[in-house]
Design a protein around this motif. Structure first.
Motif, PDB file in Angstrom:
ATOM      1  N   MET A   1       0.836  -1.180   0.000  1.00 48.82           N
ATOM      2  CA  MET A   1       0.000   0.000   0.000  1.00 48.82           C
ATOM      3  C   MET A   1       0.881   1.245   0.000  1.00 48.82           C
ATOM      4  N   ASN A   2       0.541   2.212  -0.829  1.00 46.67           N
ATOM      5  CA  ASN A   2       1.258   3.475  -0.893  1.00 46.67           C
ATOM      6  C   ASN A   2       1.189   4.174   0.457  1.00 46.67           C
ATOM      7  N   GLU A   3       2.333   4.685   0.926  1.00 48.54           N
ATOM      8  CA  GLU A   3       2.390   5.362   2.224  1.00 48.54           C
ATOM      9  C   GLU A   3       1.434   6.544   2.295  1.00 48.54           C
ATOM     10  N   LEU A   4       1.191   7.208   1.166  1.00 49.66           N
ATOM     11  CA  LEU A   4       0.320   8.376   1.187  1.00 49.66           C
ATOM     12  C   LEU A   4      -1.145   8.013   1.001  1.00 49.66           C
ATOM     13  N   ALA A   5      -1.442   6.769   0.784  1.00 50.37           N
ATOM     14  CA  ALA A   5      -2.833   6.348   0.655  1.00 50.37           C
ATOM     15  C   ALA A   5      -3.422   6.204   2.051  1.00 50.37           C
ATOM     16  N   ILE A   6      -3.813   7.318   2.634  1.00 50.76           N
ATOM     17  CA  ILE A   6      -4.241   7.302   4.026  1.00 50.76           C
ATOM     18  C   ILE A   6      -5.746   7.259   4.184  1.00 50.76           C
ATOM     19  N   LEU A   7      -6.476   7.426   3.098  1.00 47.60           N
ATOM     20  CA  LEU A   7      -7.929   7.347   3.185  1.00 47.60           C
ATOM     21  C   LEU A   7      -8.383   5.916   2.987  1.00 47.60           C
ATOM     22  N   GLU A   8      -9.344   5.520   3.744  1.00 47.45           N
ATOM     23  CA  GLU A   8      -9.963   4.224   3.530  1.00 47.45           C
ATOM     24  C   GLU A   8     -10.826   4.342   2.279  1.00 47.45           C
ATOM     25  N   GLU A   9     -11.083   3.233   1.606  1.00 43.93           N
ATOM     26  CA  GLU A   9     -11.860   3.284   0.377  1.00 43.93           C
ATOM     27  C   GLU A   9     -13.220   3.934   0.575  1.00 43.93           C
ATOM     28  N   ASP A  10     -13.872   3.683   1.693  1.00 45.57           N
ATOM     29  CA  ASP A  10     -15.196   4.244   1.912  1.00 45.57           C
ATOM     30  C   ASP A  10     -15.157   5.707   2.346  1.00 45.57           C
ATOM     31  N   ASP A  11     -13.972   6.286   2.540  1.00 43.01           N
ATOM     32  CA  ASP A  11     -13.857   7.694   2.922  1.00 43.01           C
ATOM     33  C   ASP A  11     -14.008   8.625   1.730  1.00 43.01           C
ATOM     34  N   GLU A  12     -13.743   8.142   0.540  1.00 42.20           N
ATOM     35  CA  GLU A  12     -13.700   9.027  -0.606  1.00 42.20           C
ATOM     36  C   GLU A  12     -15.097   9.386  -1.077  1.00 42.20           C
ATOM     37  N   PRO A  13     -15.424  10.699  -1.143  1.00 39.71           N
ATOM     38  CA  PRO A  13     -16.724  11.121  -1.638  1.00 39.71           C
ATOM     39  C   PRO A  13     -16.857  10.814  -3.126  1.00 39.71           C
ATOM     40  N   ALA A  14     -18.068  10.900  -3.626  1.00 41.15           N
ATOM     41  CA  ALA A  14     -18.327  10.578  -5.026  1.00 41.15           C
ATOM     42  C   ALA A  14     -17.545  11.487  -5.968  1.00 41.15           C
ATOM     43  N   SER A  15     -17.466  12.772  -5.671  1.00 41.70           N
ATOM     44  CA  SER A  15     -16.751  13.716  -6.513  1.00 41.70           C
ATOM     45  C   SER A  15     -15.478  14.156  -5.812  1.00 41.70           C
ATOM     46  N   THR A  16     -14.369  14.154  -6.532  1.00 37.03           N
ATOM     47  CA  THR A  16     -13.112  14.580  -5.916  1.00 37.03           C
ATOM     48  C   THR A  16     -12.442  15.695  -6.710  1.00 37.03           C
ATOM     49  N   HIS A  17     -13.235  16.481  -7.406  1.00 37.58           N
ATOM     50  CA  HIS A  17     -12.650  17.562  -8.198  1.00 37.58           C
ATOM     51  C   HIS A  17     -12.136  18.686  -7.322  1.00 37.58           C
ATOM     52  N   GLY A  18     -12.797  18.978  -6.221  1.00 42.18           N
ATOM     53  CA  GLY A  18     -12.280  19.851  -5.180  1.00 42.18           C
ATOM     54  C   GLY A  18     -12.135  21.314  -5.501  1.00 42.18           C
ATOM     55  N   SER A  19     -13.143  21.951  -5.983  1.00 41.85           N
ATOM     56  CA  SER A  19     -13.064  23.392  -6.154  1.00 41.85           C
ATOM     57  C   SER A  19     -13.804  24.057  -5.006  1.00 41.85           C
ATOM     58  N   ALA A  20     -13.744  25.385  -4.985  1.00 35.90           N
ATOM     59  CA  ALA A  20     -14.427  26.117  -3.921  1.00 35.90           C
ATOM     60  C   ALA A  20     -15.924  25.835  -3.948  1.00 35.90           C
ATOM     61  N   ASP A  21     -16.456  25.533  -5.128  1.00 35.75           N
ATOM     62  CA  ASP A  21     -17.891  25.223  -5.229  1.00 35.75           C
ATOM     63  C   ASP A  21     -18.146  23.716  -5.219  1.00 35.75           C
ATOM     64  N   ASP A  22     -17.177  22.930  -4.842  1.00 36.59           N
ATOM     65  CA  ASP A  22     -17.297  21.479  -4.787  1.00 36.59           C
ATOM     66  C   ASP A  22     -17.106  21.014  -3.350  1.00 36.59           C
ATOM     67  N   PRO A  23     -18.198  20.929  -2.579  1.00 36.02           N
ATOM     68  CA  PRO A  23     -18.053  20.567  -1.166  1.00 36.02           C
ATOM     69  C   PRO A  23     -17.466  19.174  -0.957  1.00 36.02           C
ATOM     70  N   ASP A  24     -17.714  18.231  -1.882  1.00 39.71           N
ATOM     71  CA  ASP A  24     -17.143  16.892  -1.731  1.00 39.71           C
ATOM     72  C   ASP A  24     -15.617  16.928  -1.789  1.00 39.71           C
ATOM     73  N   GLY A  25     -15.079  17.737  -2.701  1.00 41.64           N
ATOM     74  CA  GLY A  25     -13.634  17.873  -2.803  1.00 41.64           C
ATOM     75  C   GLY A  25     -13.044  18.482  -1.541  1.00 41.64           C
ATOM     76  N   ARG A  26     -13.748  19.442  -0.983  1.00 48.19           N
ATOM     77  CA  ARG A  26     -13.289  20.061   0.266  1.00 48.19           C
ATOM     78  C   ARG A  26     -13.329  19.046   1.404  1.00 48.19           C
ATOM     79  N   VAL A  27     -14.395  18.256   1.468  1.00 47.20           N
ATOM     80  CA  VAL A  27     -14.511  17.224   2.506  1.00 47.20           C
ATOM     81  C   VAL A  27     -13.359  16.238   2.383  1.00 47.20           C
ATOM     82  N   LEU A  28     -13.038  15.824   1.172  1.00 49.12           N
ATOM     83  CA  LEU A  28     -11.929  14.902   0.950  1.00 49.12           C
ATOM     84  C   LEU A  28     -10.612  15.525   1.411  1.00 49.12           C
ATOM     85  N   MET A  29     -10.401  16.796   1.086  1.00 49.04           N
ATOM     86  CA  MET A  29      -9.159  17.469   1.477  1.00 49.04           C
ATOM     87  C   MET A  29      -9.070  17.578   3.003  1.00 49.04           C
TER      88      MET A  29
END
Length: 190
Positions: free
Chosen positions: A1-29
């Motif tokens: 497993m990659n050392e930086l892969a710190i999120l569990e699979e079920d932690d990742e939100p559906a969208s990971t684009h992560g802009s200011a208008d993308d709350p899922d990306g912010r949650v992931l960050m």
């Protein structure tokens, strides 16, 4: 497993684009920053705070205020510290802005210092640059004589050629042997 892969699979939100208008990306960050901060604290005993011993970086409630670009910068700081063999500091406060002293650490048996938003004088131009993160060999103020690496964190949707050229000029002027531009968003080939 990659050392930086710190999120569990079920932690990742559906969208990971992560802009200011993308709350899922912010949650992931936020999840990524808090989990990596917890890992750095457990590995090195280091506590990180956004203010003067207030708002611990591993508390999701502390991360409601920072902008997405700030979260990206915190993530880069944490990645550097997570890769360290040892971190000398026990507490670092005031991460929102320039930190006046370095975070001392050892990586691959070599002593290093991580400077956050510290001004550096360009050797050729005389410009006063302010790179996001600078890694030096010693605790002397960062300069072109002791810089080892510079990391710039970008969190803009369109990282254009003007920005890339400006960062390149900064790297050349500061005579950085290694210069990394870390982009939160995908960089287009144009």
């Amino acid at each position: 497993m990659n050392e930086l892969a710190i999120l569990e699979e079920d932690d990742e939100p559906a969208s990971t684009h992560g802009s200011a208008d993308d709350p899922d990306g912010r949650v992931l960050m936020v999840r990524t920053v808090t989990k990596l901060c917890t890992r750095v604290r457990e590995k090195h005993g280091l506590r990180l705070f956004l203010g003067d011993y207030t708002h611990p970086l591993d508390d999701p409630a502390s991360l409601r205020g920072p902008e997405l670009w700030e979260l990206a910068e915190y993530l880069c700081i944490l990645i550097v510290l997570d890769e360290a063999d040892q971190v000398d500091e026990v507490v670092v406060s005031g991460l929102r802005g320039a930190v006046p002293r370095p975070i001392r650490f050892t990586r691959d048996g070599q002593r290093r210092c991580l400077w956050i938003q510290h001004r550096m004088l360009g050797k050729q131009s005389g410009f006063r640059w302010k790179p996001d993160l600078v890694i030096t060999e010693e605790a002397d103020v960062p300069s072109s004589d002791n810089v080892l690496e510079i990391i710039e964190c970008k969190c803009i949707r369109k990282l254009n050629s003007k920005t890339i050229r400006s960062e390149y000029a900064k790297g050349v002027d500061l005579e950085a042997p290694a210069y990394l531009i870390w982009s939160y968003f995908h960089v287009t080939p144009h």
